[in-house]
Scaffold this motif. Sequence first.
Motif, PDB file in Angstrom:
ATOM      1  N   ASP A 241      31.471   0.671  47.117  1.00  0.00           N
ATOM      2  CA  ASP A 241      31.905   1.429  45.947  1.00  0.00           C
ATOM      3  C   ASP A 241      33.392   1.288  45.667  1.00  0.00           C
ATOM      4  OD1 ASP A 241      29.373   2.906  45.202  1.00  0.00           O
ATOM      5  OD2 ASP A 241      29.547   3.353  47.333  1.00  0.00           O
ATOM      6  N   ASP A 242      34.177   0.985  46.693  1.00  0.00           N
ATOM      7  CA  ASP A 242      35.609   0.749  46.496  1.00  0.00           C
ATOM      8  C   ASP A 242      36.159   0.119  47.763  1.00  0.00           C
ATOM      9  OD1 ASP A 242      38.151   0.671  45.319  1.00  0.00           O
ATOM     10  OD2 ASP A 242      37.888   2.632  44.412  1.00  0.00           O
ATOM     11  N   TYR A 243      37.481  -0.061  47.781  1.00  0.00           N
ATOM     12  CA  TYR A 243      38.121  -0.847  48.829  1.00  0.00           C
ATOM     13  C   TYR A 243      39.538  -0.329  49.049  1.00  0.00           C
ATOM     14  CZ  TYR A 243      40.969  -4.902  50.247  1.00  0.00           C
ATOM     15  OH  TYR A 243      41.870  -5.741  50.841  1.00  0.00           O
ATOM     16  N   VAL A 244      39.956  -0.222  50.297  1.00  0.00           N
ATOM     17  CA  VAL A 244      41.355   0.061  50.629  1.00  0.00           C
ATOM     18  C   VAL A 244      41.782  -0.907  51.720  1.00  0.00           C
ATOM     19  CG1 VAL A 244      41.382   2.509  49.991  1.00  0.00           C
ATOM     20  CG2 VAL A 244      40.703   1.862  52.301  1.00  0.00           C
ATOM     21  N   SER A 245      43.067  -1.242  51.748  1.00  0.00           N
ATOM     22  CA  SER A 245      43.563  -2.158  52.774  1.00  0.00           C
ATOM     23  C   SER A 245      44.583  -1.442  53.651  1.00  0.00           C
ATOM     24  CB  SER A 245      44.195  -3.392  52.125  1.00  0.00           C
ATOM     25  OG  SER A 245      45.287  -3.015  51.319  1.00  0.00           O
ATOM     26  N   LYS A 246      44.720  -1.928  54.868  1.00  0.00           N
ATOM     27  CA  LYS A 246      45.727  -1.405  55.779  1.00  0.00           C
ATOM     28  C   LYS A 246      47.069  -2.028  55.441  1.00  0.00           C
ATOM     29  CE  LYS A 246      42.620  -0.697  59.702  1.00  0.00           C
ATOM     30  NZ  LYS A 246      42.334  -1.103  61.081  1.00  0.00           N
ATOM     31  N   PRO A 247      48.177  -1.353  55.729  1.00  0.00           N
ATOM     32  CA  PRO A 247      48.247  -0.024  56.337  1.00  0.00           C
ATOM     33  C   PRO A 247      47.784   1.049  55.346  1.00  0.00           C
ATOM     34  CG  PRO A 247      50.431  -0.738  55.722  1.00  0.00           C
ATOM     35  CD  PRO A 247      49.511  -1.896  55.463  1.00  0.00           C
ATOM     36  N   ILE A 248      47.049   2.011  55.851  1.00  0.00           N
ATOM     37  CA  ILE A 248      46.488   3.066  55.014  1.00  0.00           C
ATOM     38  C   ILE A 248      47.575   4.069  54.652  1.00  0.00           C
ATOM     39  CG2 ILE A 248      44.847   4.991  54.960  1.00  0.00           C
ATOM     40  CD1 ILE A 248      43.561   2.225  54.818  1.00  0.00           C
ATOM     41  N   ARG A 249      47.674   4.357  53.356  1.00  0.00           N
ATOM     42  CA  ARG A 249      48.529   5.444  52.877  1.00  0.00           C
ATOM     43  C   ARG A 249      47.607   6.603  52.534  1.00  0.00           C
ATOM     44  NH1 ARG A 249      50.112   2.230  48.576  1.00  0.00           N
ATOM     45  NH2 ARG A 249      50.003   4.122  47.319  1.00  0.00           N
ATOM     46  N   ALA A 250      47.931   7.776  53.031  1.00  0.00           N
ATOM     47  CA  ALA A 250      47.052   8.938  52.847  1.00  0.00           C
ATOM     48  C   ALA A 250      46.752   9.193  51.379  1.00  0.00           C
ATOM     49  CB  ALA A 250      47.669  10.173  53.492  1.00  0.00           C
ATOM     50  N   ASP A 251      47.777   9.132  50.512  1.00  0.00           N
ATOM     51  CA  ASP A 251      47.546   9.439  49.099  1.00  0.00           C
ATOM     52  C   ASP A 251      46.576   8.435  48.473  1.00  0.00           C
ATOM     53  OD1 ASP A 251      49.467   7.399  49.281  1.00  0.00           O
ATOM     54  OD2 ASP A 251      50.467   8.012  47.424  1.00  0.00           O
ATOM     55  N   LYS A 252      46.733   7.148  48.800  1.00  0.00           N
ATOM     56  CA  LYS A 252      45.838   6.106  48.259  1.00  0.00           C
ATOM     57  C   LYS A 252      44.416   6.304  48.785  1.00  0.00           C
ATOM     58  CE  LYS A 252      44.537   2.181  46.408  1.00  0.00           C
ATOM     59  NZ  LYS A 252      44.099   2.193  45.026  1.00  0.00           N
ATOM     60  N   LEU A 253      44.290   6.627  50.071  1.00  0.00           N
ATOM     61  CA  LEU A 253      42.972   6.839  50.657  1.00  0.00           C
ATOM     62  C   LEU A 253      42.255   8.006  49.990  1.00  0.00           C
ATOM     63  CD1 LEU A 253      40.830   6.198  52.803  1.00  0.00           C
ATOM     64  CD2 LEU A 253      42.092   7.689  54.371  1.00  0.00           C
ATOM     65  N   PHE A 254      42.956   9.136  49.833  1.00  0.00           N
ATOM     66  CA  PHE A 254      42.333  10.295  49.210  1.00  0.00           C
ATOM     67  C   PHE A 254      42.002  10.034  47.739  1.00  0.00           C
ATOM     68  CE2 PHE A 254      43.966  12.573  52.893  1.00  0.00           C
ATOM     69  CZ  PHE A 254      42.873  13.358  53.216  1.00  0.00           C
ATOM     70  N   ASP A 255      42.871   9.338  47.047  1.00  0.00           N
ATOM     71  CA  ASP A 255      42.586   8.987  45.651  1.00  0.00           C
ATOM     72  C   ASP A 255      41.336   8.116  45.561  1.00  0.00           C
ATOM     73  OD1 ASP A 255      44.808  10.358  44.760  1.00  0.00           O
ATOM     74  OD2 ASP A 255      46.072   8.582  44.588  1.00  0.00           O
ATOM     75  N   THR A 256      41.213   7.158  46.471  1.00  0.00           N
ATOM     76  CA  THR A 256      40.066   6.258  46.470  1.00  0.00           C
ATOM     77  C   THR A 256      38.773   7.018  46.752  1.00  0.00           C
ATOM     78  OG1 THR A 256      41.460   4.417  47.180  1.00  0.00           O
ATOM     79  CG2 THR A 256      39.082   4.169  47.517  1.00  0.00           C
ATOM     80  N   ILE A 257      38.805   7.875  47.760  1.00  0.00           N
ATOM     81  CA  ILE A 257      37.610   8.652  48.101  1.00  0.00           C
ATOM     82  C   ILE A 257      37.225   9.571  46.950  1.00  0.00           C
ATOM     83  CG2 ILE A 257      36.673  10.422  49.635  1.00  0.00           C
ATOM     84  CD1 ILE A 257      38.424   9.162  51.863  1.00  0.00           C
ATOM     85  N   ALA A 258      38.211  10.239  46.367  1.00  0.00           N
ATOM     86  CA  ALA A 258      37.931  11.132  45.244  1.00  0.00           C
ATOM     87  C   ALA A 258      37.360  10.354  44.062  1.00  0.00           C
ATOM     88  CB  ALA A 258      39.198  11.875  44.820  1.00  0.00           C
ATOM     89  N   GLY A 259      37.885   9.166  43.820  1.00  0.00           N
ATOM     90  CA  GLY A 259      37.386   8.342  42.730  1.00  0.00           C
ATOM     91  C   GLY A 259      35.945   7.913  42.945  1.00  0.00           C
ATOM     92  N   VAL A 260      35.576   7.639  44.185  1.00  0.00           N
ATOM     93  CA  VAL A 260      34.219   7.232  44.512  1.00  0.00           C
ATOM     94  C   VAL A 260      33.246   8.401  44.384  1.00  0.00           C
ATOM     95  CG1 VAL A 260      32.749   6.572  46.467  1.00  0.00           C
ATOM     96  CG2 VAL A 260      34.811   5.267  45.965  1.00  0.00           C
TER      97      VAL A 260
END
Length: 196
Positions: free
Chosen positions: A40-59
Amino acid sequence: TLRERERNRKSKGRAHTWVVAMTANAMQGDRERCLAAGMDDYVSKPIRADKLFDTIAGVLGPRGGEGLTAGSTLRSAEPIVDWNAALEAVDGEQELLHTLVQAVVDEMPKMITAVRRAVDGRDPDGLGTAAHTLKGSLRYFRVDAAFDAAFRLERMGRDGRFEDAEQALDVLESEIKRILPLLEGYLSSQAANRDH
């Protein structure tokens, strides 16, 4: 495999399982490969908390993402338009930002149509020009997935390569469908504020 199981169990009312890919190798095309595989989406390391939460919320969408926070900030279920960056790009001038957003809302459908026409017609010059123009409009809002897809298409046009153009265009069109309502919402809220 997971998506195949879901298709086979659909008649039993099996819910969609949300999957966000995470990789240490942020290579060009990783996101598109993950989406094509059914994630459903993709994030790359290094993980930034704000990007991770935005991605999860978007999904998860509006209801599913309501409880997600990074610190105490509730994250939007939509792709994030960086309004602070957009305002900074116009030196803090609200009126100029409004004009920019209006111009992008007016022109973006035409730009994406031009990109689609160039891909369908295997027109490298047309693709390079149209994707470059669209990329330039997207950069103000820091919408990374759309910007990256436009940039990839621009390079494909420049290189006369169309092998992955449909895939990149699918990502771009999907992202534009999510971004345009946010820009239109901004214009609506500005109009409502002016009326009061």
